[in-house]
Design a protein around this motif. Sequence first.
Motif, short mmCIF file in Angstrom:
data_model
loop_
_atom_site.label_atom_id
_atom_site.label_comp_id
_atom_site.label_asym_id
_atom_site.label_seq_id
_atom_site.Cartn_x
_atom_site.Cartn_y
_atom_site.Cartn_z
N SER A 240 25.68 -30.73 -21.35
CA SER A 240 26.91 -31.26 -22.78
C SER A 240 25.84 -30.25 -23.93
O SER A 240 26.01 -30.37 -24.69
CB SER A 240 25.76 -33.03 -22.38
OG SER A 240 24.21 -32.75 -22.10
N VAL A 241 25.03 -29.61 -22.81
CA VAL A 241 25.02 -28.68 -24.22
C VAL A 241 25.69 -27.49 -24.94
O VAL A 241 26.11 -27.70 -26.22
CB VAL A 241 24.02 -27.34 -23.96
CG1 VAL A 241 23.72 -26.43 -24.60
CG2 VAL A 241 22.80 -28.09 -22.75
N VAL A 242 27.18 -27.67 -24.19
CA VAL A 242 28.64 -27.03 -25.31
C VAL A 242 29.19 -28.00 -25.41
O VAL A 242 29.33 -28.66 -25.04
CB VAL A 242 29.68 -26.31 -24.28
CG1 VAL A 242 30.76 -26.04 -24.76
CG2 VAL A 242 28.16 -25.66 -23.09
N THR A 243 29.00 -28.15 -26.81
CA THR A 243 29.90 -29.12 -27.80
C THR A 243 31.29 -28.89 -28.32
O THR A 243 31.84 -29.64 -29.04
CB THR A 243 29.50 -29.58 -28.97
OG1 THR A 243 29.22 -27.81 -29.74
CG2 THR A 243 27.61 -30.77 -29.03
N GLU A 244 31.24 -27.29 -28.13
CA GLU A 244 32.64 -27.34 -28.78
C GLU A 244 33.44 -25.94 -27.78
O GLU A 244 32.69 -25.33 -27.88
CB GLU A 244 32.48 -27.32 -30.35
CG GLU A 244 34.18 -27.16 -30.66
CD GLU A 244 34.89 -28.98 -31.12
OE1 GLU A 244 36.22 -29.03 -31.17
OE2 GLU A 244 33.76 -29.31 -31.26
N THR A 245 34.88 -26.81 -27.25
CA THR A 245 34.85 -24.86 -26.48
C THR A 245 36.72 -24.90 -27.47
O THR A 245 37.39 -25.19 -27.79
CB THR A 245 35.64 -25.43 -24.98
OG1 THR A 245 34.24 -25.99 -24.50
CG2 THR A 245 35.54 -24.32 -24.26
N PHE A 246 36.82 -23.34 -27.02
CA PHE A 246 37.85 -22.96 -27.98
C PHE A 246 38.54 -21.58 -26.45
O PHE A 246 37.86 -21.27 -25.79
CB PHE A 246 38.43 -22.12 -28.92
CG PHE A 246 37.15 -22.92 -29.89
CD1 PHE A 246 38.30 -23.44 -31.11
CD2 PHE A 246 36.45 -23.33 -30.14
CE1 PHE A 246 37.79 -24.99 -32.27
CE2 PHE A 246 35.85 -23.87 -31.37
CZ PHE A 246 36.55 -24.74 -32.70
N PRO A 247 40.14 -21.64 -26.47
CA PRO A 247 40.77 -20.52 -26.06
C PRO A 247 40.37 -19.48 -26.60
O PRO A 247 40.40 -19.14 -28.52
CB PRO A 247 42.06 -21.48 -25.76
CG PRO A 247 42.32 -21.50 -26.90
CD PRO A 247 41.40 -22.53 -27.43
N LEU A 248 40.64 -18.69 -25.80
CA LEU A 248 39.79 -16.91 -26.85
C LEU A 248 41.50 -16.53 -27.81
O LEU A 248 40.69 -15.69 -29.25
CB LEU A 248 40.66 -15.30 -25.59
CG LEU A 248 40.55 -14.56 -26.46
CD1 LEU A 248 38.58 -14.61 -26.92
CD2 LEU A 248 40.36 -13.14 -25.12
N GLU A 249 42.58 -17.12 -27.99
CA GLU A 249 43.39 -16.75 -28.91
C GLU A 249 42.96 -17.97 -30.52
O GLU A 249 43.13 -17.60 -31.49
CB GLU A 249 44.40 -17.85 -28.84
CG GLU A 249 45.79 -16.88 -27.78
CD GLU A 249 45.15 -17.21 -26.54
OE1 GLU A 249 44.04 -18.14 -25.73
OE2 GLU A 249 45.84 -16.99 -25.33
N ARG A 250 41.93 -18.84 -30.36
CA ARG A 250 41.54 -19.31 -31.49
C ARG A 250 39.88 -19.24 -32.06
O ARG A 250 38.88 -19.78 -32.31
CB ARG A 250 41.67 -20.93 -31.26
CG ARG A 250 42.87 -21.39 -31.16
CD ARG A 250 42.76 -22.33 -30.83
NE ARG A 250 42.18 -23.79 -31.52
CZ ARG A 250 42.03 -24.85 -31.24
NH1 ARG A 250 42.27 -25.07 -30.06
NH2 ARG A 250 40.96 -25.58 -31.84
N VAL A 251 39.52 -17.84 -31.41
CA VAL A 251 38.51 -17.19 -31.37
C VAL A 251 37.90 -17.06 -32.72
O VAL A 251 36.54 -17.84 -33.33
CB VAL A 251 37.94 -15.80 -30.76
CG1 VAL A 251 38.59 -14.40 -31.65
CG2 VAL A 251 36.54 -15.98 -30.36
N GLN A 252 39.61 -16.87 -33.69
CA GLN A 252 38.30 -16.80 -35.14
C GLN A 252 38.04 -18.38 -35.80
O GLN A 252 37.12 -18.47 -36.19
CB GLN A 252 39.28 -16.41 -36.24
CG GLN A 252 38.96 -16.37 -37.83
CD GLN A 252 38.66 -15.47 -38.07
OE1 GLN A 252 38.48 -14.09 -37.41
NE2 GLN A 252 38.30 -15.17 -39.55
N GLU A 253 38.86 -19.60 -35.32
CA GLU A 253 38.12 -20.87 -35.74
C GLU A 253 36.66 -20.82 -34.80
O GLU A 253 36.16 -21.35 -35.32
CB GLU A 253 39.50 -21.93 -35.00
CG GLU A 253 39.24 -23.04 -35.28
CD GLU A 253 40.12 -23.80 -35.00
OE1 GLU A 253 40.09 -25.01 -35.02
OE2 GLU A 253 41.81 -23.12 -34.45
#
Length: 334
Positions: free
Chosen positions: A296-309
């Motif tokens: 639960s420490v990870v609160t948000e996950t993005f794919p590499l294509e959205r690394v800027q976001e």
Amino acid sequence: MPKMGPEDILVEIKRVGICGSDIHLFEDHLLAGARPYNRHPFVLGHESAGVVVNVGEKVADFKIGDRVALEPSVACMKCEYCKSGRYNLCKDMDMMAAYPFHRAAMQNYVAHPAAFSYKLPDNVSFAEGALLEPMNVGMHAAKRGQVCNGQSVLVMGAGCIGLMTALSCRILGVTDITVIDLIENRLNFIKTIIPGVKTICSKDIDLVTVFKEQTNGQGADVVFETAGSPFTLKVAPFVTKRGGKIVTVGNIKGTVDFSFITINMNEIELITVFRYCNLYPMCIDAISSGNIDFSSVVTETFPLERVQEAFETAINEKERIFKVMIDMEQSGQS
């Protein structure tokens, strides 16, 4: 595809955490640590885990398919610091995503020395494997502070490193832990991770007065500065018990107005922390035990294509976000 040496493993990266140092370079990419740096491009990311897809000819302890976490600080293992066991002080350290930017983890494949790679137990996820790196920082800080059962601990800063420091103190037997921060949401989040932890929102209060009242005028046996703030370090001597310890974990740039006369008159030890060493196996065992909910420490996950976001979210939504992670397995799906 990175080139492998005979003692390397080739790892397909699955998860990469975004660290405060990554954010610093993202915001001010011309300043790499304390050194001006203007050669581009360079890759970020050093909190990582993945799968072995190839092994060097001299590697005996890993095979294709092994799930691994990578210790990003690769030391020479030949100098006096390495030979004495304090390889975090190696002058020839090759640290991922740090000057001079030889290697980093925010890419699909990484060639990494087998000696600084660790197999993950089946019950430890890739995300938890990537979190091992900040946990090592917290555990190294706790060990430098020599915390033990029966002591009181104050952690100044409720970011990821503050959480990992508090968690490490709990693992080492400390039950009396207080965490302070300006952001109430972060404190509430930490209470869901560490049962029984006490918190103080330091916004608009006299922190020294409030904390001294809560400790019968004594202060804490060990105070950890994890926020990297000149203000919290300035306050630290006044919330530390006589004969206690202050451990500086956060990297504070610039000059700090610090009361040395206070620590001298109270015989308070000032202890510094630089990265970590010799702790990955211990931290893997701690996560594998199942006693702590690291997922639960990870609160948000993005794919590499959205690394800027992902970076913009980590920077602009600090009150809501705790740890942002890049999921390389989602690559191409968003």
